[in-house]
Design a protein around this motif. Structure first.
Motif, PDB file in Angstrom:
ATOM      1  N   LEU A 108      40.160  33.244  19.150  1.00  0.00           N
ATOM      2  CA  LEU A 108      39.320  34.401  19.482  1.00  0.00           C
ATOM      3  C   LEU A 108      39.690  34.949  20.853  1.00  0.00           C
ATOM      4  N   GLY A 109      40.073  34.034  21.749  1.00  0.00           N
ATOM      5  CA  GLY A 109      40.425  34.463  23.098  1.00  0.00           C
ATOM      6  C   GLY A 109      40.750  33.271  23.970  1.00  0.00           C
ATOM      7  N   VAL A 110      41.337  33.572  25.127  1.00  0.00           N
ATOM      8  CA  VAL A 110      41.714  32.520  26.082  1.00  0.00           C
ATOM      9  C   VAL A 110      41.195  32.935  27.458  1.00  0.00           C
ATOM     10  N   VAL A 111      40.473  32.031  28.112  1.00  0.00           N
ATOM     11  CA  VAL A 111      39.963  32.321  29.460  1.00  0.00           C
ATOM     12  C   VAL A 111      40.883  31.642  30.471  1.00  0.00           C
ATOM     13  N   PHE A 112      41.264  32.388  31.527  1.00  0.00           N
ATOM     14  CA  PHE A 112      42.079  31.803  32.605  1.00  0.00           C
ATOM     15  C   PHE A 112      41.106  31.227  33.639  1.00  0.00           C
ATOM     16  N   ASP A 113      40.613  30.022  33.392  1.00  0.00           N
ATOM     17  CA  ASP A 113      39.550  29.480  34.249  1.00  0.00           C
ATOM     18  C   ASP A 113      39.966  29.360  35.716  1.00  0.00           C
ATOM     19  N   SER A 114      41.244  29.037  35.953  1.00  0.00           N
ATOM     20  CA  SER A 114      41.632  28.847  37.356  1.00  0.00           C
ATOM     21  C   SER A 114      41.661  30.171  38.123  1.00  0.00           C
TER      22      SER A 114
END
Ligand SMILES: Cc1cc2nc3c(=O)[nH]c(=O)nc-3n(C[C@H](O)[C@H](O)[C@H](O)COP(=O)(O)OP(=O)(O)OC[C@H]3O[C@@H](n4cnc5c(N)ncnc54)[C@H](O)[C@@H]3O)c2cc1C
Length: 506
Positions: free
Chosen positions: A360-366
């Motif tokens: 669904l999606g990818v979060v760039f947490d850093s």
């Protein structure tokens, strides 16, 4: 007279907020009991530190928006719970605030809205953005459908703009918020402001231009907001320069602070491992759990509506909407700056081909929350979200196991971001039935539910939580805080508060 003995079902953020608002505003003689089935509080909010490095992984929500009434309520709670020093905010001009991407059809596309130059570049380079721009220019001239009862998000956006915008941007946005299918979700219950713009101004664009005039708040909520602003001037002034925030130890830090505050109040009892199995509405209400019986004169249910349906099967529509299952894979690589771009992350619309793992999606947490780890600037951290409505046909043991999820996520990151590295730490979980889906007609069904609760349970039951009006933490907190205050301030024998009052409007 307001109730004297409340029992709250569910210890997620909705139940905890209801308990906290009751505790702060009710007379000390009022009894407040909260019952949570699992062995922890917080529901879907779960922030965990892993490995020797104590890397923070968010398995549920990871960021909060500092705008709207809900944000001000949470920030006011944070101030009263001494959490201000722990707020980690991302400024409006940082990459995580400005840069958001779509993955379509086989590459990252930066969405307009960052710098003027990058916006123009993405319009010129991407046919679908250009065609969407045409549809935006045409939209004010399209005849409105007045007195529309409801419509799917996809149909609404296709009708007012074009199907390309519905299939790309809107589908991706719906994946990001609801993990849902834009062809099934209700525009009126998910993006009410956009729905209202057509009804009031005849056009979404005209409504956007006039949005300052289109107040989404009732006078009562506006007064509440003014009061919160008055009490927290400096904090709100600072937060207005930010676009996202969380806390040093993740969102769960808010949960811990509420729980610790509730634990020391004499009139409050909060219990974990108390699964509510039966409710009996007699002279008093009897609440049966796996570990004892409780009594109340009012119940606030914040458990998912499909769980409440097991306790009160005669109420209508509690099981009408399904909730989707989402797989969350957190990955930390032991080097920083591995990603080809900086930003919050990307979403994948349903028309993107070759998406075998239903990402669904990818979060760039850093980038999105850069300072929560103790060894700063050491890692590249990502979260891959999969499944949602794509998993609708799965059940029982059909879901991918942890190893499968991890390899699916790693392969996705290699293919879509070109990161070929071995993860230092990772975590994979399938969250079953975690996000309720407001299908078309939800608003009308909630109207029937509202009147059914009034008729059957009078002043003894009200409902809150993500199943009814908003899944974001801001919505859940607003609805619970408002419900607690409405119950406590109701001295009119004839007025029944169910938590679903907004359906009494249109
Ligand atoms: C993966 C994921 C990512 C998300 N990301 C974001 C984000 O970034 N920002 C944002 O704002 N929102 C986000 N959300 C949405 C948000 O986290 C949830 O909507 C919100 O936490 C729901 O809170 P709640 O208290 O209403 O429900 P829940 O968290 O579901 O709490 C309900 C509680 O009731 C308990 N319960 C159930 N049945 C019983 C029973 N019979 N007896 C007693 N207790 C019972 C459950 O154990 C649970 O603890 C995300 C959600 C998910 C799943």
């Amino acid at each position: 007279m307001p109730p004297q003995n409340f029992v709250i079902l569910g210890g997620g953020i909705s139940g905890l907020t209801a308990a906290w608002y009751l505790a702060r505003n009710a007379p000390s003689s009022t009894k407040i009991t909260l019952l949570e089935a699992s062995n922890r509080f917080g529901g879907w909010i779960q922030s965990t530190r892993v490995g020797e490095e104590w890397i923070l992984f968010e398995q549920g929500p990871r960021t909060l928006r500092p705008s709207g009434l809900g944000a001000y309520i949470i920030l006011d709670m944070a101030a009263k719970l001494n959490l201000i020093g722990f707020i980690h905010a991302v400024g409006k001009y940082e990459p995580a605030a400005k840069n958001r991407y779509l993955y379509y059809p086989d590459r990252l596309i930066q969405l307009p809205g960052g710098s003027l130059l990058s916006g123009l570049k993405s319009i010129v380079q991407n046919k679908f953005i250009l065609s969407s721009l045409h549809s935006v220019i045409r939209e004010p001239f399209i005849k409105p459908l007045k007195n529309l009862d409801d419509e799917s998000i996809h149909d609404f956006i296709s009708r007012r703009f074009n199907s390309t915008l519905a299939d790309t941007l809107m589908s991706a946005l719906v994946h990001g918020i609801y993990a849902g299918d834009a062809k099934k979700l209700s525009i009126k219950s998910t993006f009410k402001q956009i729905f209202d713009m057509e009804q009031i101004y005849g056009s979404v664009i005209k409504g956007t231009i006039n949005s300052r005039k289109l107040s989404t708040l009732s006078q009562k909520d506006q007064n509440w907001l003014n009061l919160l602003c008055e009490e927290n001037k400096d904090l709100f002034a600072f937060m207005s320069t930010t676009s996202l925030y969380s806390f040093a130890n993740g969102i769960e830090q808010l949960v811990h602070a509420i729980v610790n505050d509730l634990k020391v109040r004499e009139n409050v009892t909060i219990k974990m491992s108390h699964n509510v199995k039966e409710l009996k509405f007699d002279k008093e209400i009897e609440i049966y759990t796996n570990d004892g019986t409780f009594r109340a004169d009012h119940i606030i249910s914040t458990i998912p509506s499909h769980e409440l349906a097991c306790l009160l099967p005669e109420l209508p529509y509690l099981t009408y909407n399904p909730s989707v299952t989402v797989a969350v894979v957190n990955i930390a690589y032991g080097r920083q700056n591995l990603l080809p771009v900086k930003g919050f992350g990307y979403l994948i619309p349903h028309i993107t081909p070759n998406n075998p793992y239903h990402v669904l999606g990818v979060v760039f947490d850093s980038d999105a929350m850069p300072h929560q780890d103790y060894k700063k600037d050491k890692y590249t951290k990502l979260t891959v979200m999969m499944g949602g409505h794509y998993y609708n046909d799965l059940s029982g043991n059909d879901y991918p196991n942890k190893d499968e999820l991890l390899s699916q996520a790693v392969e996705t990151i290699e293919k879509q971001l070109g990161v070929y590295s071995t993860p230092l730490q990772c975590m994979a979980k399938v969250h079953r039935k975690c996000i309720p889906q407001y299908y078309v007609g939800h608003y009308s069904r909630m109207k029937e539910l509202h009147y059914a609760i009034k008729k059957k349970y009078g002043k003894r039951l009200s409902v809150g939580g993500a199943s009814y009006f908003g899944v974001s933490i801001n919505d859940c907190v607003t609805n619970s805080a408002r419900l607690a205050l409405d119950l406590l301030r109701n001295n009119d024998e004839k007025v029944i508060v169910t938590g679903l009052e907004r359906v009494e409007g249109n």
